[in-house]
Write a protein that holds these residues in place. Sequence first.
Motif, PDB file in Angstrom:
ATOM      1  N   GLN A  43       3.781  10.550  -4.571  1.00 20.60           N
ATOM      2  CA  GLN A  43       4.817  10.809  -3.571  1.00 20.60           C
ATOM      3  C   GLN A  43       4.239  11.684  -2.462  1.00 20.60           C
ATOM      4  OE1 GLN A  43       7.965  13.134  -5.272  1.00 20.60           O
ATOM      5  NE2 GLN A  43       9.430  11.484  -5.091  1.00 20.60           N
ATOM      6  N   HIS A  44       4.509  11.326  -1.210  1.00 20.89           N
ATOM      7  CA  HIS A  44       4.057  12.120  -0.067  1.00 20.89           C
ATOM      8  C   HIS A  44       5.251  12.364   0.847  1.00 20.89           C
ATOM      9  CE1 HIS A  44      -0.097  11.137  -1.150  1.00 20.89           C
ATOM     10  NE2 HIS A  44       0.321   9.893  -1.307  1.00 20.89           N
ATOM     11  N   ARG A  45       5.519  13.641   1.150  1.00 21.80           N
ATOM     12  CA  ARG A  45       6.625  13.952   2.055  1.00 21.80           C
ATOM     13  C   ARG A  45       6.205  13.642   3.482  1.00 21.80           C
ATOM     14  NH1 ARG A  45      11.484  15.769   2.170  1.00 21.80           N
ATOM     15  NH2 ARG A  45      11.724  17.043   0.339  1.00 21.80           N
ATOM     16  N   VAL A  46       7.055  12.878   4.159  1.00 19.26           N
ATOM     17  CA  VAL A  46       6.854  12.544   5.564  1.00 19.26           C
ATOM     18  C   VAL A  46       8.184  12.827   6.252  1.00 19.26           C
ATOM     19  CG1 VAL A  46       6.298  10.733   7.216  1.00 19.26           C
ATOM     20  CG2 VAL A  46       5.161  10.755   4.988  1.00 19.26           C
ATOM     21  N   GLY A  47       8.244  13.947   6.937  1.00 16.75           N
ATOM     22  CA  GLY A  47       9.512  14.357   7.537  1.00 16.75           C
ATOM     23  C   GLY A  47      10.511  14.669   6.436  1.00 16.75           C
ATOM     24  N   GLU A  53       2.709   5.670  -2.860  1.00 15.10           N
ATOM     25  CA  GLU A  53       1.573   4.785  -3.025  1.00 15.10           C
ATOM     26  C   GLU A  53       1.215   4.749  -4.507  1.00 15.10           C
ATOM     27  OE1 GLU A  53      -1.918   6.180  -1.007  1.00 15.10           O
ATOM     28  OE2 GLU A  53      -1.763   8.174  -1.868  1.00 15.10           O
ATOM     29  N   ALA A  54       0.542   3.693  -4.903  1.00 14.66           N
ATOM     30  CA  ALA A  54       0.158   3.536  -6.306  1.00 14.66           C
ATOM     31  C   ALA A  54      -0.923   4.557  -6.669  1.00 14.66           C
ATOM     32  CB  ALA A  54      -0.345   2.123  -6.557  1.00 14.66           C
ATOM     33  N   GLN A  64       0.791  -1.232   0.000  1.00 15.55           N
ATOM     34  CA  GLN A  64       0.000   0.000   0.000  1.00 15.55           C
ATOM     35  C   GLN A  64       0.827   1.289   0.000  1.00 15.55           C
ATOM     36  OE1 GLN A  64      -3.611  -0.212   0.013  1.00 15.55           O
ATOM     37  NE2 GLN A  64      -3.208  -2.360  -0.387  1.00 15.55           N
ATOM     38  N   ARG A  65       1.408   1.644   1.119  1.00 16.02           N
ATOM     39  CA  ARG A  65       2.183   2.889   1.228  1.00 16.02           C
ATOM     40  C   ARG A  65       3.557   2.528   1.773  1.00 16.02           C
ATOM     41  NH1 ARG A  65      -0.560   8.611   2.534  1.00 16.02           N
ATOM     42  NH2 ARG A  65       1.325   9.838   2.572  1.00 16.02           N
TER      43      ARG A  65
END
Length: 135
Positions: free
Chosen positions: A65-69, A75-76, A28-29
């Motif tokens: 794309q997701h920025r985390v820190g 994720e697809a 998933q992620r």
Amino acid sequence: MTGKSMNVIEKLLGDLEYAVMQTVWEHQRVTVRDVADILNQQRPLAYTTVMTVMSRLADKGILRQHRVGRAYEYEAAFTPQELAAEAVGQTIRSLIEDFGPLAVTQFVQQVGQIDKHQLERLAQLAQEASDPDAN
């Protein structure tokens, strides 16, 4: 994931891109590290190689794309079925743009040779597309 969708995706993507996408769909992620660790169980890959592949898949719109820190999670953007449909649609659009009526004529002839029922369904879809109020 259906077999036909996965066959289309295998043809669309390279071997490593396909392996990355299978991992993303399964988990998933994920981060690049997650994918690198999973894929390294099957074959040795550099972290930077996996990062480059995932970045390119994001550039193509296949991954989000997701920025985390300071890192990114991915994720697809499509289910396998959606990605297969998108790939087939792009191929057909390209053929029609490049070859126009010849591509359409050849498509119809090929469908008719393979499966007469599909040809009937194609005629029904063409009728519905040309007259949307007929539904």
